[in-house]
Write a protein that holds these residues in place. Structure first.
Motif, PDB file in Angstrom:
ATOM      1  N   TYR A 119      -3.542 -10.457  10.841  1.00  8.16           N
ATOM      2  CA  TYR A 119      -3.771  -9.117  10.292  1.00  8.16           C
ATOM      3  C   TYR A 119      -5.209  -8.974   9.817  1.00  8.16           C
ATOM      4  CZ  TYR A 119      -3.188  -4.872   7.578  1.00  8.16           C
ATOM      5  OH  TYR A 119      -3.318  -3.598   7.097  1.00  8.16           O
ATOM      6  N   ASN A 123      -7.734  -6.275  11.322  1.00 14.14           N
ATOM      7  CA  ASN A 123      -8.276  -5.268  10.408  1.00 14.14           C
ATOM      8  C   ASN A 123      -9.809  -5.262  10.433  1.00 14.14           C
ATOM      9  OD1 ASN A 123      -6.989  -3.330   8.884  1.00 14.14           O
ATOM     10  ND2 ASN A 123      -7.502  -4.330   6.955  1.00 14.14           N
TER      11      ASN A 123
ATOM     12  N   ASN B 141       2.125   5.762  11.313  1.00 18.48           N
ATOM     13  CA  ASN B 141       0.809   5.952  10.676  1.00 18.48           C
ATOM     14  C   ASN B 141      -0.205   4.965  11.221  1.00 18.48           C
ATOM     15  OD1 ASN B 141       3.143   6.431   8.788  1.00 18.48           O
ATOM     16  ND2 ASN B 141       1.547   7.577   7.747  1.00 18.48           N
ATOM     17  N   ARG B 142      -1.411   5.461  11.444  1.00 23.68           N
ATOM     18  CA  ARG B 142      -2.460   4.630  12.036  1.00 23.68           C
ATOM     19  C   ARG B 142      -3.120   3.726  11.000  1.00 23.68           C
ATOM     20  NH1 ARG B 142      -5.958   9.395  14.048  1.00 23.68           N
ATOM     21  NH2 ARG B 142      -5.251  10.056  12.003  1.00 23.68           N
ATOM     22  N   TYR B 143      -3.448   4.257   9.858  1.00 29.37           N
ATOM     23  CA  TYR B 143      -4.132   3.467   8.832  1.00 29.37           C
ATOM     24  C   TYR B 143      -4.009   4.154   7.488  1.00 29.37           C
ATOM     25  CZ  TYR B 143      -7.736   6.900  10.095  1.00 29.37           C
ATOM     26  OH  TYR B 143      -8.403   8.060  10.369  1.00 29.37           O
ATOM     27  N   PHE B 144      -4.415   3.452   6.444  1.00 28.16           N
ATOM     28  CA  PHE B 144      -4.423   4.038   5.104  1.00 28.16           C
ATOM     29  C   PHE B 144      -5.626   3.472   4.357  1.00 28.16           C
ATOM     30  CE2 PHE B 144      -2.904   0.336   2.688  1.00 28.16           C
ATOM     31  CZ  PHE B 144      -2.451  -0.458   3.729  1.00 28.16           C
ATOM     32  N   GLU B 146      -7.534   1.532   1.467  1.00 20.20           N
ATOM     33  CA  GLU B 146      -7.452   0.567   0.374  1.00 20.20           C
ATOM     34  C   GLU B 146      -8.790   0.583  -0.353  1.00 20.20           C
ATOM     35  OE1 GLU B 146      -4.549  -2.919   0.894  1.00 20.20           O
ATOM     36  OE2 GLU B 146      -5.850  -3.022   2.654  1.00 20.20           O
ATOM     37  N   MET B 150     -10.556   1.187   5.064  1.00 18.87           N
ATOM     38  CA  MET B 150      -9.315   1.548   5.739  1.00 18.87           C
ATOM     39  C   MET B 150      -8.616   0.276   6.224  1.00 18.87           C
ATOM     40  SD  MET B 150      -9.311   4.850   5.601  1.00 18.87           S
ATOM     41  CE  MET B 150     -10.348   6.330   5.712  1.00 18.87           C
ATOM     42  N   SER B 151      -7.293   0.317   6.219  1.00 15.26           N
ATOM     43  CA  SER B 151      -6.514  -0.824   6.713  1.00 15.26           C
ATOM     44  C   SER B 151      -5.443  -0.351   7.677  1.00 15.26           C
ATOM     45  CB  SER B 151      -5.860  -1.562   5.548  1.00 15.26           C
ATOM     46  OG  SER B 151      -6.833  -2.239   4.798  1.00 15.26           O
ATOM     47  N   LEU B 152      -5.154  -1.203   8.640  1.00 16.37           N
ATOM     48  CA  LEU B 152      -4.150  -0.888   9.655  1.00 16.37           C
ATOM     49  C   LEU B 152      -2.778  -0.715   9.024  1.00 16.37           C
ATOM     50  CD1 LEU B 152      -5.227  -3.503  12.346  1.00 16.37           C
ATOM     51  CD2 LEU B 152      -5.434  -1.018  12.557  1.00 16.37           C
ATOM     52  N   ASP B 153      -2.105   0.346   9.399  1.00 17.66           N
ATOM     53  CA  ASP B 153      -0.743   0.609   8.939  1.00 17.66           C
ATOM     54  C   ASP B 153       0.239   0.121  10.010  1.00 17.66           C
ATOM     55  OD1 ASP B 153       1.488   1.715   7.576  1.00 17.66           O
ATOM     56  OD2 ASP B 153       0.240   3.338   6.801  1.00 17.66           O
TER      57      ASP B 153
END
Lengths: 250, 250
Positions: A119, A123, B141-144, B146, B150-153
């Motif tokens: 991950y 990322n 969802n693609r990402y969010f 942090e 941005m981080s992979l969702d």
């Protein structure tokens, strides 16, 4: 009339640590009839050097310069476009790019990184892409066969990063026509005189057909019943294995 | 006329470990005007219990039963269809499914597993899917956002497994209309009387619009310049934050 042959390696010539039955005989037969051949592989868990070494240890007579690997195609692309890579590849393939990495990467190089597909690494790649880096990939293969079952190849991780970012990866191994044509040009034949033999219906067979070649799908390696229904155009046939594919020729 | 409100949580009400500016005032204003609200979140790095506990510790007055989480929607689906799950989720969310896991899983449950998105785990999920298991996901969802970027969702990993297998995931959180409607039915309103407020243009805004609701995109959390251009239908507006979104109502 077939005047040159391109062979996939994993799942077509060998599987795990062994040559597939009939592979040596098939290749010797091509040599005996003076049909030139090259190997075309998207495998990216080993450098070309160690891959050829391993194939020789299995008993295959093979020259390093006859093997076209997707990581090498990525390397050529990086040099041509003067990109600085950030590597999401298997540790054993890092040596192919060792002299190119730098402080300010502007290209994510994605191979079959296996356990390096963490991950954290995915990322980091994602954030570089959001900042404008290009995504270069060895291939878009979905999976391949290992001793204990099918395993995820690079393609699903390409799909993940494309989905996350909305960008489109540049695929430099199969099924890129440029990759097929680079090998073809060494054989001194026109595409329509070339036969590509492989176990991946999308990457090997449809890739070759779209590059203007003939193609044979072998039912070894990752082949699953019904794969032939995904063949995209005329000009392909299906054989039990490499030996049967070659017997039709010579 | 808006008679009920649905609020996204991460990126709309809070970010990392803090409530966003104006969030408490906005929510108090809704309560003061007796506009009923529910929280609708795809976040799946915590169980509903610990998520509510954390929000309370930040200073939000919130009841557990007012929070609709995607993992809970997956749980309801598993029970309804009598599936046995194999979990590719964050360790903190495993408790939501602890009583349902079993020896012969026939459904892969995919949440935002974060570091549990290892190659080994993804490969295990892949092999179950090849053997016929269904793929159930909290969201696409693609990402969010942090604290550090941005981080992979979950979505990119859904895309990876869909690409590898050719199967289509069943999405049970946003933007599934069923998820929006489950929350709506508790508010005693019709969809067109509901406003959904969130920072994800695809999941929150387009999801709500497709479910027949109004929607507001807030420029907090994962919002990036230009996201509003992806709004898929009329009936949405864009606000600086949750407080501005609520001020338009009351």
């Amino acid at each position: 009339m077939i005047k040159g042959v391109l062979l996939d390696l994993s799942g077509t010539v060998y599987l795990d640590d062994e040559l597939l039955p009939g592979a040596v005989v098939a290749i010797e037969r091509l040599h005996a009839r003076h049909i030139p051949l090259r190997y075309l592989t998207n495998t990216s868990r080993r450098s070309r050097r160690t891959m050829v070494k391993k194939l020789r240890s299995m008993g295959l007579s093979i020259a390093e310069e006859d093997v076209f690997t997707a990581p090498r195609a990525v390397r050529d692309y990086l040099l041509e476009h003067q990109f600085t890579p950030w590597l999401l590849v298997h540790p054993e393939v890092e040596e192919e790019f060792a002299d190119l990495v730098g402080e300010e990467p502007d290209a994510v190089v994605l191979g079959d990184a296996a356990n390096a597909f963490s991950y954290a690494n995915l990322n980091a790649a994602f954030r570089l892409l959001l900042d404008g880096a290009r995504l270069l990939a060895v291939g878009d293969n979905r999976y391949f066969r290992e001793r204990d079952g099918m395993s995820l190849d690079a393609g699903p991780f390409v799909a993940a990063l494309e989905y996350a970012t909305g960008c489109q990866a540049i695929i430099l191994g199969k099924p890129s026509p440029a990759f097929f044509h680079a090998a073809t040009s060494e054989l001194g034949c026109r595409p329509q005189e070339i036969l590509m033999i492989g176990d991946d219906v999308l990457s090997d067979v449809n890739g070759a057909l779209k590059a203007g070649m003939k193609a044979t799908l072998v039912r070894t390696g990752k082949y699953r019943l019904g794969d032939e229904q995904q063949i995209c155009a005329p000009g392909a046939c299906v054989c039990a294995d490499l030996l049967e594919a070659v017997e039709g020729l010579v």
